[in-house]
Design a protein around this motif. Structure first.
Motif, PDB file in Angstrom:
ATOM      1  N   ALA A 193       0.827  -1.211   0.000  1.00  0.00           N
ATOM      2  CA  ALA A 193       0.000   0.000   0.000  1.00  0.00           C
ATOM      3  C   ALA A 193       0.859   1.257   0.000  1.00  0.00           C
ATOM      4  O   ALA A 193       0.412   2.318  -0.410  1.00  0.00           O
ATOM      5  CB  ALA A 193      -0.929   0.002   1.210  1.00  0.00           C
ATOM      6  N   SER A 194       2.084   1.156   0.490  1.00  0.00           N
ATOM      7  CA  SER A 194       2.918   2.347   0.587  1.00  0.00           C
ATOM      8  C   SER A 194       4.306   2.159  -0.007  1.00  0.00           C
ATOM      9  O   SER A 194       5.077   3.104  -0.037  1.00  0.00           O
ATOM     10  CB  SER A 194       3.067   2.748   2.057  1.00  0.00           C
ATOM     11  N   LYS A 195       4.597   0.954  -0.516  1.00  0.00           N
ATOM     12  CA  LYS A 195       5.929   0.711  -1.035  1.00  0.00           C
ATOM     13  C   LYS A 195       5.865   0.339  -2.507  1.00  0.00           C
ATOM     14  O   LYS A 195       5.444   1.107  -3.337  1.00  0.00           O
ATOM     15  CB  LYS A 195       6.621  -0.367  -0.187  1.00  0.00           C
ATOM     16  N   HIS A 196       6.276  -0.887  -2.822  1.00  0.00           N
ATOM     17  CA  HIS A 196       6.390  -1.289  -4.217  1.00  0.00           C
ATOM     18  C   HIS A 196       5.157  -2.071  -4.660  1.00  0.00           C
ATOM     19  O   HIS A 196       4.543  -2.798  -3.885  1.00  0.00           O
ATOM     20  CB  HIS A 196       7.648  -2.140  -4.416  1.00  0.00           C
ATOM     21  N   SER A 197       4.839  -1.933  -5.934  1.00  0.00           N
ATOM     22  CA  SER A 197       3.729  -2.680  -6.497  1.00  0.00           C
ATOM     23  C   SER A 197       4.171  -4.106  -6.809  1.00  0.00           C
ATOM     24  O   SER A 197       5.364  -4.418  -6.811  1.00  0.00           O
ATOM     25  CB  SER A 197       3.216  -1.998  -7.767  1.00  0.00           C
ATOM     26  N   GLN A 198       3.191  -4.946  -7.087  1.00  0.00           N
ATOM     27  CA  GLN A 198       3.444  -6.341  -7.413  1.00  0.00           C
ATOM     28  C   GLN A 198       2.650  -6.686  -8.664  1.00  0.00           C
ATOM     29  O   GLN A 198       1.587  -6.099  -8.928  1.00  0.00           O
ATOM     30  CB  GLN A 198       2.997  -7.258  -6.265  1.00  0.00           C
TER      31      GLN A 198
END
Length: 506
Positions: free
Chosen positions: A343-348
């Motif tokens: 939610a606040s870092k890297h996408s997947q």
């Protein structure tokens, strides 16, 4: 009082148990063609690994057309590049276990080899994320993203009879690629997309595929003062789109011009759902995005109670299709999974499956993996099983089949080794089995609910009757005692007098 409390707890427990059954789903993926390893080159019988190709499904003949994208052609250059090949996807609904070259037919472009000289006919240039629809005997292709992500604005018509392209010079939307696209009768609608210099657009256009005339439906821009208060979707690219019940639906996408897959950030990705009515050119916000206390959007309702996702997380490049009941389906994409970290870092890259029921307007998590970044699980070729699963991916192509069967082809994501790259595997999913299973479970839940309700009514009646008998015996004892003292017996007058007695509480 304690008995009534226990009955309420029993009712709640049983009801929750009955409703919990509705969350049990089945899925039957089948790997039916293509390779387990990414970055495969094309052959003349089967497309190589690719993503972002344009597709249009011809319901009259049940064929799907696929153009371009980014990936690998028949020339092994060692790295992906933009494509402009045209394919027809066909399938045999009787048997799935067949040679992979039986599914695709390549129509061009014709490549000259050696000293052979062939007439070069007009053909659209290389691109990805172009808008494509069809009507009658024509296939319409507009724009897309060319070299270095530059937006295109050319309009091409492919004659389905003589298999030739023709470029048109009709003035229409500005340069763009990766917009929301809807094919509706003889019209093609597009919303937003990435502009010539990577800016996010939010205008709405309609193309009459018979006259090839463009109509601007929504000229609003970010810095334009609206003549009225309008609830309009934010400009975006890469949303999932559907047509159902005469309305257009749009979910998610990217709203930030700074977004890039290489940076793998979730900033700019959204999870809102919108509905557009072509009859009067109006938008309706169907679902707001899920927002946490820290203003980050994700798809996990309650992390402490592990309630699970109740709405798909923000994403771009998801696959979408509509079932025979008009419900909307969503698969994969790149964005946030069920964990709070994304939610606040890297996408997947994702492999989850969702269904949006258009009547109560609710999302349902159907299957796949709640976690992103999953490797593909390849079972026996052509075997439908609950163990198989396409690897997490985005920008895949979706081909509708018959009887609520759909096909997923390619995209960018993980192969069977969890190696990233351009995929060319072909999977099928029979969503009718999911629908029939859920219908059966829903009927079972209803019967269980009714059975529990009737059972509790009987228990309540028996308990109430027993309580009234106890009170009746207590009343008779008090009546007898009063009658002895007054010598009147149990008369009606005495009963009325007792009803007003503070000692007698009914």
């Amino acid at each position: 009082m304690m008995l009534k409390h226990n009955n309420c707890l029993c009712l709640i427990t049983l009801l929750l148990a009955s409703f919990q059954i509705t969350f049990v789903y089945c899925e039957g993926w089948a790997w039916i063609s293509g390779d387990k390893i990414v970055d495969q080159v094309s052959t003349y019988q089967y497309p190589g690994g690719r993503s972002g190709a344009s597709t249009w499904h011809d319901v009259n003949v049940n064929l799907t057309w696929m153009f371009g994208g980014q990936g690998f052609s028949e020339f092994p250059s060692g790295k992906p590049h933009l494509l402009n090949d045209l394919w027809i996807f066909n399938f045999n609904p009787v048997t799935e276990a067949k040679e992979k070259m039986d599914y695709f037919v390549k129509l061009g472009p014709v490549v000259s080899t050696g000293n052979s000289q062939k007439e070069i006919k007009p053909w659209p240039g290389i691109r990805q994320h172009a808008s494509m629809c069809g009507f009658s005997d024509s296939l319409i292709l507009f724009g897309g993203l060319g070299e270095n992500g530059t937006g295109l604005e050319d309009l091409w018509i492919f004659n389905l009879r003589d298999k030739t392209w023709r470029q048109m010079s009709k003035k229409g939307p500005s340069r763009r690629g990766h917009p929301g696209v809807w094919c509706f009768g003889s019209f093609m609608y597009i919303f937003g997309g990435l502009g010539e210099k990577g800016q996010i657009l939010n205008d709405m256009w309609k193309l009459n595929m018979l006259t090839l005339e463009w109509t601007l439906l929504q000229p609003f821009s970010v810095d334009m003062e609206l003549p009225f208060k309008a609830d309009l979707p934010e400009g975006r690219n890469g949303p999932a789109t559907w047509v159902s019940g005469g309305a257009f639906y749009m979910f998610g996408g990217n709203t930030a011009s700074s977004f890039s897959y290489s940076m793998q950030l979730v900033e700019g990705l959204v999870s809102d759902m919108w509905r557009y009515f072509p009859c009067n050119s109006t938008w309706d916000r169907v679902k707001d995005p899920m927002i946490t206390d820290n203003k980050k959007i994700h798809n996990h309702m309650d992390a402490e109670k592990d309630a699970g996702p109740t709405i798909p997380g923000p994403r771009i490049g998801a696959g979408s299709w509509v079932d025979s009941l008009g419900n909307l389906w969503l698969f994969g994409g790149a964005g946030s999974d069920a964990s709070l970290a994304t939610a606040s870092k890297h996408s997947q890259v994702l492999s989850d499956i969702w269904r949006f029921n258009t009547k109560p307007k609710v999302w349902e998590f159907v299957g796949g993996s709640r976690e992103g970044g999953k490797a593909g699980i390849y079972t026996n070729l052509g075997e439908e099983t609950v163990d198989g699963l396409p690897g997490s991916r985005t920008e895949m192509m979706v081909f509708p089949g018959k009887s609520d069967k759909i096909y997923i082809f390619g995209g960018v994501g993980h192969d069977g080794r969890k190696v990233d790259g351009f995929l060319n595997d072909l999977w099928s999913l029979d969503v009718s089995s999911v629908m029939s299973y859920q219908y059966m479970i829903s009927v079972l839940s209803l019967l269980l609910f009714l059975g529990v309700g009737i059972f509790l009514l009987i228990i309540g009646f028996v308990v109430g009757l027993s309580s009234r008998e106890d009170k009746h015996h207590g009343l008779m004892n008090r009546l007898s005692y009063t009658a002895v003292r007054s010598g009147l017996g149990a008369s009606g007058h005495q009963y009325k007098q007792l009803k007003t007695d503070s000692e007698f509480i009914m």
